[in-house]
Design a protein around this motif. Structure first.
Motif, PDB file in Angstrom:
ATOM      1  N   ASP A 115      26.377  -2.683 -46.958  1.00  0.00           N
ATOM      2  CA  ASP A 115      27.590  -2.453 -46.172  1.00  0.00           C
ATOM      3  C   ASP A 115      28.028  -0.995 -46.200  1.00  0.00           C
ATOM      4  N   THR A 116      27.186  -0.123 -46.728  1.00  0.00           N
ATOM      5  CA  THR A 116      27.475   1.314 -46.778  1.00  0.00           C
ATOM      6  C   THR A 116      26.329   2.055 -46.089  1.00  0.00           C
ATOM      7  N   PRO A 117      26.527   3.310 -45.688  1.00  0.00           N
ATOM      8  CA  PRO A 117      25.458   4.043 -44.992  1.00  0.00           C
ATOM      9  C   PRO A 117      24.163   4.083 -45.788  1.00  0.00           C
ATOM     10  N   TRP A 118      23.056   3.996 -45.070  1.00  0.00           N
ATOM     11  CA  TRP A 118      21.735   4.040 -45.696  1.00  0.00           C
ATOM     12  C   TRP A 118      21.372   5.475 -46.080  1.00  0.00           C
ATOM     13  N   PRO A 119      20.534   5.645 -47.102  1.00  0.00           N
ATOM     14  CA  PRO A 119      20.110   6.997 -47.503  1.00  0.00           C
ATOM     15  C   PRO A 119      19.400   7.717 -46.361  1.00  0.00           C
ATOM     16  N   ASP A 120      19.567   9.017 -46.301  1.00  0.00           N
ATOM     17  CA  ASP A 120      18.931   9.827 -45.262  1.00  0.00           C
ATOM     18  C   ASP A 120      17.431   9.535 -45.181  1.00  0.00           C
ATOM     19  N   GLY A 121      16.949   9.390 -43.943  1.00  0.00           N
ATOM     20  CA  GLY A 121      15.535   9.138 -43.712  1.00  0.00           C
ATOM     21  C   GLY A 121      15.156   7.679 -43.677  1.00  0.00           C
ATOM     22  N   THR A 122      16.042   6.803 -44.107  1.00  0.00           N
ATOM     23  CA  THR A 122      15.749   5.370 -44.118  1.00  0.00           C
ATOM     24  C   THR A 122      15.910   4.783 -42.718  1.00  0.00           C
ATOM     25  N   PRO A 123      14.938   3.997 -42.243  1.00  0.00           N
ATOM     26  CA  PRO A 123      15.164   3.264 -40.996  1.00  0.00           C
ATOM     27  C   PRO A 123      16.377   2.349 -41.193  1.00  0.00           C
ATOM     28  N   CYS A 124      17.445   2.609 -40.440  1.00  0.00           N
ATOM     29  CA  CYS A 124      18.724   1.969 -40.733  1.00  0.00           C
ATOM     30  C   CYS A 124      19.229   1.058 -39.617  1.00  0.00           C
ATOM     31  N   TRP A 125      18.608   1.136 -38.446  1.00  0.00           N
ATOM     32  CA  TRP A 125      19.080   0.329 -37.315  1.00  0.00           C
ATOM     33  C   TRP A 125      17.955   0.172 -36.320  1.00  0.00           C
ATOM     34  N   VAL A 126      18.013  -0.890 -35.554  1.00  0.00           N
ATOM     35  CA  VAL A 126      17.033  -1.122 -34.501  1.00  0.00           C
ATOM     36  C   VAL A 126      17.762  -1.768 -33.341  1.00  0.00           C
ATOM     37  N   ASP A 127      17.523  -1.232 -32.142  1.00  0.00           N
ATOM     38  CA  ASP A 127      18.130  -1.887 -30.990  1.00  0.00           C
ATOM     39  C   ASP A 127      17.172  -1.942 -29.813  1.00  0.00           C
ATOM     40  N   LEU A 128      17.479  -2.847 -28.923  1.00  0.00           N
ATOM     41  CA  LEU A 128      16.638  -3.161 -27.781  1.00  0.00           C
ATOM     42  C   LEU A 128      17.374  -2.809 -26.505  1.00  0.00           C
ATOM     43  N   MET A 129      16.741  -2.012 -25.656  1.00  0.00           N
ATOM     44  CA  MET A 129      17.297  -1.700 -24.350  1.00  0.00           C
ATOM     45  C   MET A 129      16.458  -2.421 -23.304  1.00  0.00           C
ATOM     46  N   VAL A 130      17.124  -3.224 -22.491  1.00  0.00           N
ATOM     47  CA  VAL A 130      16.434  -4.093 -21.537  1.00  0.00           C
ATOM     48  C   VAL A 130      17.158  -4.094 -20.187  1.00  0.00           C
ATOM     49  N   PRO A 131      16.462  -4.485 -19.119  1.00  0.00           N
ATOM     50  CA  PRO A 131      17.144  -4.620 -17.835  1.00  0.00           C
ATOM     51  C   PRO A 131      18.208  -5.709 -17.842  1.00  0.00           C
ATOM     52  N   ASP A 132      17.975  -6.802 -18.594  1.00  0.00           N
ATOM     53  CA  ASP A 132      18.858  -7.966 -18.556  1.00  0.00           C
ATOM     54  C   ASP A 132      19.186  -8.442 -19.977  1.00  0.00           C
ATOM     55  N   PRO A 133      20.295  -7.995 -20.568  1.00  0.00           N
ATOM     56  CA  PRO A 133      20.666  -8.436 -21.917  1.00  0.00           C
ATOM     57  C   PRO A 133      20.831  -9.947 -22.035  1.00  0.00           C
ATOM     58  N   ARG A 134      21.255 -10.607 -20.960  1.00  0.00           N
ATOM     59  CA  ARG A 134      21.423 -12.060 -21.008  1.00  0.00           C
ATOM     60  C   ARG A 134      20.087 -12.748 -21.286  1.00  0.00           C
ATOM     61  N   MET A 135      19.024 -12.272 -20.636  1.00  0.00           N
ATOM     62  CA  MET A 135      17.693 -12.811 -20.899  1.00  0.00           C
ATOM     63  C   MET A 135      17.293 -12.570 -22.348  1.00  0.00           C
ATOM     64  N   ALA A 136      17.628 -11.389 -22.854  1.00  0.00           N
ATOM     65  CA  ALA A 136      17.298 -11.064 -24.240  1.00  0.00           C
ATOM     66  C   ALA A 136      18.048 -11.977 -25.206  1.00  0.00           C
ATOM     67  N   MET A 137      19.315 -12.255 -24.912  1.00  0.00           N
ATOM     68  CA  MET A 137      20.085 -13.172 -25.752  1.00  0.00           C
ATOM     69  C   MET A 137      19.427 -14.541 -25.790  1.00  0.00           C
ATOM     70  N   ASP A 138      19.019 -15.023 -24.631  1.00  0.00           N
ATOM     71  CA  ASP A 138      18.375 -16.341 -24.572  1.00  0.00           C
ATOM     72  C   ASP A 138      17.097 -16.354 -25.399  1.00  0.00           C
ATOM     73  N   PHE A 139      16.319 -15.272 -25.310  1.00  0.00           N
ATOM     74  CA  PHE A 139      15.039 -15.203 -26.014  1.00  0.00           C
ATOM     75  C   PHE A 139      15.229 -15.107 -27.526  1.00  0.00           C
ATOM     76  N   TYR A 140      15.972 -14.109 -27.971  1.00  0.00           N
ATOM     77  CA  TYR A 140      16.092 -13.879 -29.417  1.00  0.00           C
ATOM     78  C   TYR A 140      17.011 -14.896 -30.092  1.00  0.00           C
ATOM     79  N   GLY A 141      17.965 -15.413 -29.350  1.00  0.00           N
ATOM     80  CA  GLY A 141      18.783 -16.472 -29.915  1.00  0.00           C
ATOM     81  C   GLY A 141      17.950 -17.699 -30.235  1.00  0.00           C
ATOM     82  N   ALA A 142      17.040 -18.041 -29.312  1.00  0.00           N
ATOM     83  CA  ALA A 142      16.187 -19.212 -29.522  1.00  0.00           C
ATOM     84  C   ALA A 142      15.086 -18.942 -30.539  1.00  0.00           C
ATOM     85  N   LEU A 143      14.526 -17.709 -30.536  1.00  0.00           N
ATOM     86  CA  LEU A 143      13.410 -17.409 -31.432  1.00  0.00           C
ATOM     87  C   LEU A 143      13.853 -17.143 -32.862  1.00  0.00           C
TER      88      LEU A 143
END
Length: 260
Positions: free
Chosen positions: A5-33
């Motif tokens: 719950d605190t910032p990650w040390p410098d250099g650590t992969p700390c976040w991942v996000d997905l950019m897509v044409p249709d977030p609703r489709m992504a919600m359906d996919f990752y919510g189910a998977l």
């Protein structure tokens, strides 16, 4: 299990996000998977979605901006920094490129997008209110992130200089690979792309999501409209498979235990 719950040390992969044409489709996919829950951050944040498990953030999903229409849907891995301006300067000085200059993300933090000298694109995150991943290394969360490049030595020199990584060599059988270490802790990997990879596959950072049963998860990917790029195979670290979601974004599934 890793919680934070605190910032990650410098250099650590700390976040991942997905950019897509249709977030609703992504919600359906990752919510189910992966059984994720979603929280819309509102119009001011472009309706960016925080994805969570057990009430803890595991990833984000956003819409590809109108001025980037036609861009490929993709996951982006963010490396933590406590001084975004300094790290951006170091990237430029070390042969990398700044794809998106530093910007404030409301009160959440500051971000930029960069590319290493071999072409692998990654994000940078300086945390304020949003510290990054809060749950990792269990099923339905990120368990590994790595950079795969066509010029291992050049990439290794770049990341070592810019982020101060230590490297644990794991190369074998003519394949170059090293674990990235921050403060003595392994935080990710760097590998040489296979000579068998198609010429149009660019250098890239990848995210691995843990599942309890890789074969069952891969079958579910197909049912949800995704595709299998590399069928399930056993590895020393768990049974794994490279897949795409229902909008063509690549990621890896790997078996882990509930107590990982």
């Amino acid at each position: 299990m890793t919680t934070r719950d605190t910032p990650w040390p410098d250099g650590t992969p700390c976040w991942v996000d997905l950019m897509v044409p249709d977030p609703r489709m992504a919600m359906d996919f990752y919510g189910a998977l992966l059984g994720w829950d979603f929280a819309d951050q509102g119009d001011e944040a472009g309706n960016y979605l925080l994805c969570s498990r057990q009430g803890r953030n595991v990833a984000g999903i956003g819409a590809i901006p109108p001025d980037q229409a036609g861009a490929r849907a993709a996951w982006t891995i963010y490396l933590a920094t406590s001084d975004l301006a300094k790290i951006v300067a170091a990237i430029s000085e070390s042969g990398g490129n700044i794809v998106m200059p530093p910007m404030d993300v409301m009160q959440a933090g500051k971000m930029a997008i960069a590319a290493d000298p071999t072409g692998s694109v990654f994000g940078l995150w300086q945390a304020v209110q949003h510290t990054g991943i809060q749950l990792a290394n269990v099923p339905n969360s990120a368990v590994w992130m790595e950079c795969i490049t066509r010029d291992f030595d050049r990439a290794k020199g770049f990341y070592g200089t810019v982020f101060g990584y230590e490297f644990d060599d794991m190369s074998a059988g003519g394949y170059s690979y090293a674990a990235l270490k921050v403060g003595g802790n392994v935080v990710g990997g760097l590998g040489q792309m296979s000579s068998e990879a198609p010429a149009d596959v660019p250098p890239h950072w990848s995210v691995y999501f843990g599942v309890t049963d890789t074969d069952a998860a891969v079958a579910r990917v197909g049912e949800l409209g995704g595709d299998v790029v590399r069928p399930p195979t056993d590895s020393p670290y768990g049974r794994m498979s490279t897949v795409t979601d229902n909008q063509g974004s690549y990621f890896v599934l790997i078996s882990v235990t509930e107590s990982a």
